[in-house]
Design an enzyme around this catalytic site. Structure first.
Site, PDB file in Angstrom:
ATOM      1  N   THR A 196      -5.135  -0.726   1.690  1.00 42.76           N
ATOM      2  CA  THR A 196      -5.638  -0.803   0.499  1.00 42.76           C
ATOM      3  C   THR A 196      -6.765  -1.972   0.579  1.00 42.76           C
ATOM      4  O   THR A 196      -6.842  -2.949   1.313  1.00 42.76           O
ATOM      5  CB  THR A 196      -4.649  -1.522  -0.502  1.00 42.76           C
ATOM      6  OG1 THR A 196      -3.681  -0.581  -0.785  1.00 42.76           O
ATOM      7  CG2 THR A 196      -5.490  -1.619  -1.773  1.00 42.76           C
ATOM      8  N   THR A 214      -7.103   2.256  -3.364  1.00 38.27           N
ATOM      9  CA  THR A 214      -6.646   2.582  -2.321  1.00 38.27           C
ATOM     10  C   THR A 214      -6.336   4.370  -2.485  1.00 38.27           C
ATOM     11  O   THR A 214      -6.227   4.693  -3.485  1.00 38.27           O
ATOM     12  CB  THR A 214      -5.033   2.134  -2.110  1.00 38.27           C
ATOM     13  OG1 THR A 214      -4.568   2.454  -0.868  1.00 38.27           O
ATOM     14  CG2 THR A 214      -4.142   2.432  -3.141  1.00 38.27           C
ATOM     15  N   ARG A 224       3.439  10.233  -5.679  1.00 42.69           N
ATOM     16  CA  ARG A 224       3.686   8.646  -5.753  1.00 42.69           C
ATOM     17  C   ARG A 224       2.833   7.768  -5.914  1.00 42.69           C
ATOM     18  O   ARG A 224       1.560   7.965  -5.769  1.00 42.69           O
ATOM     19  CB  ARG A 224       4.145   8.500  -4.154  1.00 42.69           C
ATOM     20  CG  ARG A 224       4.605   7.040  -3.710  1.00 42.69           C
ATOM     21  CD  ARG A 224       3.103   6.164  -3.205  1.00 42.69           C
ATOM     22  NE  ARG A 224       3.785   5.104  -2.473  1.00 42.69           N
ATOM     23  CZ  ARG A 224       2.931   4.029  -2.102  1.00 42.69           C
ATOM     24  NH1 ARG A 224       1.698   4.209  -2.212  1.00 42.69           N
ATOM     25  NH2 ARG A 224       3.371   2.859  -1.718  1.00 42.69           N
ATOM     26  N   THR A 247      -1.781  -6.056  -0.017  1.00 43.60           N
ATOM     27  CA  THR A 247      -1.985  -4.955   0.637  1.00 43.60           C
ATOM     28  C   THR A 247      -0.509  -4.565   1.601  1.00 43.60           C
ATOM     29  O   THR A 247       0.093  -5.326   1.783  1.00 43.60           O
ATOM     30  CB  THR A 247      -2.853  -4.859   2.015  1.00 43.60           C
ATOM     31  OG1 THR A 247      -3.118  -3.572   2.344  1.00 43.60           O
ATOM     32  CG2 THR A 247      -2.684  -5.907   2.761  1.00 43.60           C
TER      33      THR A 247
HETATM   34  N1  ASP Z   1      -0.384  -1.068  -0.895  1.00 43.82           N
HETATM   35  C1  ASP Z   1      -0.688   0.411  -0.886  1.00 43.82           C
HETATM   36  C2  ASP Z   1       0.098   1.402  -1.162  1.00 43.82           C
HETATM   37  O1  ASP Z   1       1.653   1.007  -1.225  1.00 43.82           O
HETATM   38  C3  ASP Z   1      -1.009   0.797   0.634  1.00 43.82           C
HETATM   39  C4  ASP Z   1      -1.627  -0.553   1.546  1.00 43.82           C
HETATM   40  O2  ASP Z   1      -2.165  -1.418   1.237  1.00 43.82           O
HETATM   41  O3  ASP Z   1      -1.382  -0.267   2.787  1.00 43.82           O
HETATM   42  O4  ASP Z   1      -0.145   2.326  -1.747  1.00 43.82           O
END
Ligand code: ASP
Length: 337
Positions: A196, A214, A224, A247
């Site tokens: 993200t 994201t 999801r 993130t």
């Molecule tokens: N936090 C984000 C999610 O769970 C993904 C990420 O930051 O890597 O969708």
């Protein structure tokens, strides 16, 4: 897309000297044990505007956000326009329409935004719109609601000035077809199948705002939604205290309402890095194998102090202050044996 590690090799971290004493301290503190007493050296303080954002894609986002602030734009404009750069980068596999799809082959996007006064907007499970962050802001400014999702969100966006964009990227399609052969959902910590951009900022007047956007975890179940569009989980801003963003594995962040936790800990006196560390350690209490997971938090306090912490090495953030820009490695709780 520039791979994160390549970018580091190109010497961006070397530019840490621009921010004498800040990045170096953060760097030196990487991979600490809980008993390490030098927690505060991980938080640094900058004068004037400060912009922090997750991962190396944050450098370009920060540069745009900084331009907005220099042109006397609002901090809310800055955090929105900063991450729009990342959303428009079709080479990015974790943000925007170039993102890795879910297991049904759909790229679905999540985003949220919050201003100094706690006003917020959010959109989740959105398809075919280039700038979910702007949809989130429009929801905040034009509706009585905070969050719209899925088809309803898309319809509302199209009725409110956004245009549909259909993007087919052969490389993404090929990777998806390859993934279908085994259909195994095994996100690898720190690998670019999920990253993200969260961006938090404070302007010259001390006003704060944050944004988060994201395409979520690659090959997630259709429908999801992670932490990134959830106010309090992926992002939280309290203009009286500070801001935080996250993130990593969103499910872990939602379980602990991570970014809100970080801001509350700062309210009760923790430094930004201490607050991020405590939020990470709460997550780690229920993680049997920390090595399989990554979560990173960034925090910015009202006085310009900032810091971060992650489960494991590999998380870095882009920092922009009046002294320049740099990529800062974040300290972590777990280290490989
Ligand atoms: N936090 C984000 C999610 O769970 C993904 C990420 O930051 O890597 O969708």
């Amino acid at each position: 897309m520039t791979a994160r590690r390549d970018f580091i090799k190109k010497g961006v971290v070397g530019a840490a000297g621009l921010l004498a004493g800040c990045a170096g301290d953060v760097d030196a503190g990487n991979e600490r044990s809980p008993s390490d007493a030098s927690i505060d050296t991980l938080s640094a303080t900058a004068k004037g505007p400060v912009i922090l954002s997750t991962w190396n894609h944050g450098l370009a986002a920060n540069a745009r956000a900084w331009e907005v602030l220099l042109a006397k734009g609002s901090v809310l404009d800055a955090v929105e326009q900063g991450v729009m750069v990342t959303e428009s980068d079709l080479g990015n596999r974790s943000v925007g329409l170039g993102g890795t799809p879910d297991r049904n082959g759909h790229t679905t996007l999540d985003a949220c935004i919050q201003d100094h006064d706690g006003r917020c907007g959010s959109v989740a499970f959105l398809e075919h719109i280039e700038h979910p962050i702007s949809v989130a802001r429009a929801i905040m400014e034009k509706t009585p609601h905070v969050m719209l999702v899925g088809e309803g969100a898309q319809r509302w966006a199209l009725e409110n000035g956004f245009t549909r964009k259909d993007v087919v990227i052969p490389e993404v399609r090929t990777a998806y077809l390859e993934w279908l052969k085994t259909s195994q959902y095994k996100p690898i910590a720190n690998v670019e199948n999920h990253d993200t951009i969260g961006l938090i900022a404070i302007d010259e007047q001390g006003r704060m705002a944050g944004s988060c956007t994201t395409s979520g975890m690659g090959y997630k179940i259709h429908g999801r939604v992670g932490d990134s569009p959830i106010i309090g989980a992926g992002l939280f801003v309290d203009g009286e205290i500070g801001a935080a963003c996250s993130t990593g594995t969103g499910e872990l962040v939602i379980r602990t309402v991570g970014s809100h936790t970080v801001v509350e800990l700062m309210r009760h006196g923790r430094s930004p890095a201490e607050a991020c560390e405590e939020a990470v350690r709460r997550i780690m209490k229920f993680l049997p194998n920390p090595k399989d997971y990554q979560v990173g938090f960034l925090a910015l306090r009202k006085d310009g102090a900032y810091g971060g912490f992650a489960i494991q090495p590999g998380f870095d953030f882009a920092l922009r202050t009046a002294e320049g820009e740099t990529l800062v490695k974040v300290a972590s709780a777990w280290k490989p044996a």
